[in-house]
Design a protein around this motif. Structure first.
Motif, PDB file in Angstrom:
ATOM      1  N   ASP A  81       0.969  -1.391   0.050  1.00  0.00           N
ATOM      2  CA  ASP A  81       0.122   0.010   0.127  1.00  0.00           C
ATOM      3  C   ASP A  81       0.896   1.250  -0.068  1.00  0.00           C
ATOM      4  N   ALA A  97      -4.869   8.335  -4.044  1.00  0.00           N
ATOM      5  CA  ALA A  97      -5.422   7.622  -2.728  1.00  0.00           C
ATOM      6  C   ALA A  97      -6.928   7.191  -3.034  1.00  0.00           C
ATOM      7  N   ASP A  98      -7.585   7.968  -3.769  1.00  0.00           N
ATOM      8  CA  ASP A  98      -9.058   7.215  -4.122  1.00  0.00           C
ATOM      9  C   ASP A  98      -8.924   6.157  -5.016  1.00  0.00           C
ATOM     10  N   TRP A 101      -8.114   3.193  -3.126  1.00  0.00           N
ATOM     11  CA  TRP A 101      -8.943   2.461  -2.366  1.00  0.00           C
ATOM     12  C   TRP A 101      -9.761   1.922  -3.203  1.00  0.00           C
ATOM     13  N   ALA A 143      -6.869   2.487  12.941  1.00  0.00           N
ATOM     14  CA  ALA A 143      -6.831   3.644  11.846  1.00  0.00           C
ATOM     15  C   ALA A 143      -7.450   3.148  10.664  1.00  0.00           C
ATOM     16  N   LEU A 144      -7.318   1.863  10.319  1.00  0.00           N
ATOM     17  CA  LEU A 144      -8.039   1.127   9.134  1.00  0.00           C
ATOM     18  C   LEU A 144      -9.272   1.260   9.401  1.00  0.00           C
ATOM     19  N   ARG A 146     -11.078   3.287  11.069  1.00  0.00           N
ATOM     20  CA  ARG A 146     -11.568   4.512  10.771  1.00  0.00           C
ATOM     21  C   ARG A 146     -11.671   5.077   9.253  1.00  0.00           C
ATOM     22  N   THR A 147     -10.596   4.559   8.659  1.00  0.00           N
ATOM     23  CA  THR A 147     -10.656   5.175   7.047  1.00  0.00           C
ATOM     24  C   THR A 147     -11.803   4.500   6.499  1.00  0.00           C
ATOM     25  N   ALA A 148     -12.014   3.074   6.937  1.00  0.00           N
ATOM     26  CA  ALA A 148     -13.139   2.411   6.255  1.00  0.00           C
ATOM     27  C   ALA A 148     -14.411   3.175   6.354  1.00  0.00           C
ATOM     28  N   ALA A 150     -14.917   6.260   7.162  1.00  0.00           N
ATOM     29  CA  ALA A 150     -15.148   7.454   6.410  1.00  0.00           C
ATOM     30  C   ALA A 150     -15.243   7.192   4.937  1.00  0.00           C
ATOM     31  N   GLN A 151     -14.895   6.055   4.419  1.00  0.00           N
ATOM     32  CA  GLN A 151     -15.297   5.827   2.950  1.00  0.00           C
ATOM     33  C   GLN A 151     -16.770   5.364   2.975  1.00  0.00           C
TER      34      GLN A 151
END
Length: 429
Positions: A81, A97-98, A101, A143-144, A146-148, A150-151
């Motif tokens: 990644d 980044a997008d 993802w 953190a992963l 939280r990212t998920a 947010a996505q």
């Protein structure tokens, strides 16, 4: 020489199908694909769907290599990644980044659509845990999650710990983890066989037991086989760690790592329900990790301790049993019914290696342990490139590559030393 499938759980329980013939004589195609693993099969499906005449050549049997020997986990955890983010920014700028993802989940969608469209019976199930064993793992996985969220994946992904973790998996080593219900697990060889039959239904001519012995390059390349030849406009080399045909730009970019996996005897239903009540696949967050899941007939598949030295493991069950029993104390002394090994294609920066050795000879390789989902993604990218849409292919082709030393022994020692360094650093963190 044609080789039989590895003596694996997958081969022993694979769906029966009428074998495809060996090539005898001459054949013509728009595209010839070498290697009937997930990359080759799915590239053939994609190309046939675009109206091209496709020939798919396999030296052994469908899914003979890593496709039919892996842990069966379909996850959105792309290997490499961080390196991918750095490299893709050179081509995509702020959009990298997008894009990355979206890549994480594209393979899942393709696999679900293939299984639904062609009615493939392959024990496809949802649910996966990426497990923490140290505070550093916990921080990264929180953190992963939280990212998920947010996505927009909050309904599918969450961080689990404490009582919730213990309700998911009976493993005392884990302190938390990301539960991901979009991720899946599968009988990988049955998926490959079903996809090969789907390709054939679309007009792809598939030849098993047909080893390509050489390529005569030119305006229309010719693939020489042991009993025939294929003349085509374009070639796709999809042999991954088992590739033996071309060097050039491919030299020194990929190195096979030996993977070892076992499958236990069938577990009593009560035991299976206690150790994994939600029937999820699992791997931990270490650099060299263990991975495990239950099969449809309640066996535990357990793999880990990837060997980067190039030396084959002689007694896989003996090597993996201590890790299996540390992970699942309830299974101490469990019978092991199958043990098998294979080769995983490792790229030093972990970014899949896509490119060309001639204008009309493409290659795709190097999924570094994340091959099921990634190979389905790459197959589509290669089909787009072969038919003239180069955008995504160019992003991967532009990646700067580290070449390991010439010679198999020196290269394996360099790679093994690097893996040892990262493993030691993780233990000392």
């Amino acid at each position: 020489m044609t080789l039989a499938h590895a003596s694996s759980y997958y081969a022993a329980t694979a769906r029966r199908y009428d074998p495809f013939p060996a090539l005898e004589g001459a054949a013509e195609a728009d595209v010839a694909v070498v290697g009937a693993g997930f990359t080759g099969i799915n590239a053939a499906i994609e190309l046939a769907g675009r109206g091209l005449r496709v020939v798919l050549l396999e030296a052994n049997s469908i899914g003979w290599g890593a496709t039919g020997r892996n842990g069966g986990q379909i996850t959105g955890s792309l290997s490499g990644d961080a390196a991918m983010a750095r490299e893709f920014r050179r081509s995509l700028g702020a959009g990298a980044a997008d894009y990355i993802w979206e890549l994480r989940w594209r393979g899942h969608r393709i696999i679900r659509e293939r299984v639904a469209r062609f009615g493939i019976d392959c024990d496809l199930k949802h649910g996966h845990l990426q497990a923490a064993m140290t505070p550093k793992h916990e921080a990264a996985l929180r953190a992963l999650a939280r990212t998920a969220e947010a996505q927009g994946m909050g309904d599918e992904v969450r961080y689990a710990e404490g009582e919730e973790l213990r309700s998911l998996i009976e493993v005392p080593l884990y302190t938390g983890g990301v539960l991901n219900m979009r991720n899946m697990h599968v009988h990988s060889l049955n998926l490959a066989i079903g996809e090969a039959q789907a390709a054939a239904s679309l007009g792809v001519r598939i030849f098993e037991r047909t080893r390509v012995t050489g390529i005569r390059h030119g305006r229309r390349p010719v693939l020489e086989t042991e009993a025939g030849r294929v003349t085509c406009d374009t070639v796709l080399l999809a042999g991954n760690a088992y590739h033996r045909l071309a060097q050039g730009r491919m030299r020194g970019a990929l190195f096979p790592a030996a993977l070892g996996i076992v499958a236990t005897e069938p577990l009593p239903e009560e035991v299976a329900r206690r150790i994994n009540p939600r029937d999820i696949a699992v791997y931990d967050d270490r650099f060299v990790l263990d991975y495990h899941r239950l099969t449809a007939d309640r066996r535990l598949i357990f793999g880990g301790g990837t060997n980067y030295s190039g030396r084959a493991t002689r007694d896989i069950a003996a090597e993996l049993r201590p890790a299996l029993e540390r992970t699942y104390p309830r299974l101490r002394g469990v019978g092991i019914a199958f043990q098998w090994s294979g080769q995983d294609g490792i790229i030093p920066n972990r970014i899949p290696h896509l490119g060309r050795i001639r204008p009309n000879v493409f290659f795709a390789e190097g999924y570094s342990g994340h091959g099921i989902a990634t190979s389905h993604i790459v197959a589509g990218i290669m089909a787009e490139a072969i038919t003239g849409t180069m955008g995504e292919f160019d992003v991967f082709d532009a990646v700067r590559r580290l070449r390991l030393p010439a010679g198999q022994w020196a290269a394996h020692q360099a790679l093994a030393l690097g893996m040892w360094y990262y493993t030691l650093r993780e233990r000392l963190a």
